[in-house]
Design an enzyme around this catalytic site. Sequence first.
Site, mmCIF file in Angstrom:
data_model
loop_
_atom_site.group_PDB
_atom_site.id
_atom_site.type_symbol
_atom_site.label_atom_id
_atom_site.label_comp_id
_atom_site.label_asym_id
_atom_site.label_seq_id
_atom_site.Cartn_x
_atom_site.Cartn_y
_atom_site.Cartn_z
ATOM 1 N N ASP A 166 10.931 -19.871 -9.627
ATOM 2 C CA ASP A 166 9.626 -19.345 -9.343
ATOM 3 C C ASP A 166 9.606 -19.260 -7.522
ATOM 4 O OD1 ASP A 166 8.749 -19.338 -11.649
ATOM 5 O OD2 ASP A 166 7.574 -20.978 -11.637
ATOM 6 N N ASP A 209 2.932 -16.520 -21.905
ATOM 7 C CA ASP A 209 2.435 -17.656 -21.253
ATOM 8 C C ASP A 209 1.198 -18.414 -21.947
ATOM 9 O OD1 ASP A 209 3.913 -17.481 -18.967
ATOM 10 O OD2 ASP A 209 2.646 -15.826 -17.949
#
Length: 252
Positions: free
Chosen positions: A130, A11
């Site tokens: 998500d 990330d």
Amino acid sequence: MLTKRIIPCLDVLNGRVVKGTRFKQLQEAGDPAELAKRYDEQGADEVVFLDIGASPEGREAMYGVVERTAKQLSVPLTVGGGIRSLQHIERMLRSGADKVAINTAAVEEPELVRAAAQRFGNQCIVVAIDAKLVGPKKWEVYIYGARRPTGLDALQWARRVEELGAGEILLTSIDADGTRAGYDLELTRAVAEAVDLPVIASGGAGNPQHIYEVLTEGKADAALAAGIFHFGLYTIQDVKRYLHERGVPVRL
């Protein structure tokens, strides 16, 4: 039986790898190219690079950082973050990505998934989902780095992206992300059973047992993890040995 994949996730924010809990409370974890090289040497099956600031900030991912990271890898690289057009996808592939992950733009413009799959091939197109639990066995899709609810049911959306031509689903449980308390097995299994696509499980890895559970009970095809690798709790070899000893097929 198909080999199960272990995939470290980078990330990236402002050019550095970070790790948070439920997409917040970010800690810096290092340089993406250096971490990519380490994971390649440890036997990662793939690496995922997500520019987590790109969509919320309304910009494209950082091609230079992607290119530098890709040069360290002998395994496939999937890149996501701020990808909104066929031109973005093409440029990302030219920068060294083997696949692209689309999340926000897929929800806002579903036909982009179909056009991308037709132009670049299904194998290049990963749709990232998500999802957050909103009721019994019901999960809602979020976009813009898990900041914005969409009203979409995660299982229905997974089936839709399969119809549109996605080659793979990267499924993150917002509730489990960064907790190291284990993956959301119920969510993962529900999505894996809803589609015929490979599902990469993400969010909640705390130890090799969690990864074993999501690949068996959760029916995932691959397990993505970040913090346990970035901060040296386990190596990829540790996880693969654990899985191999328990009969899970992995590339050693």
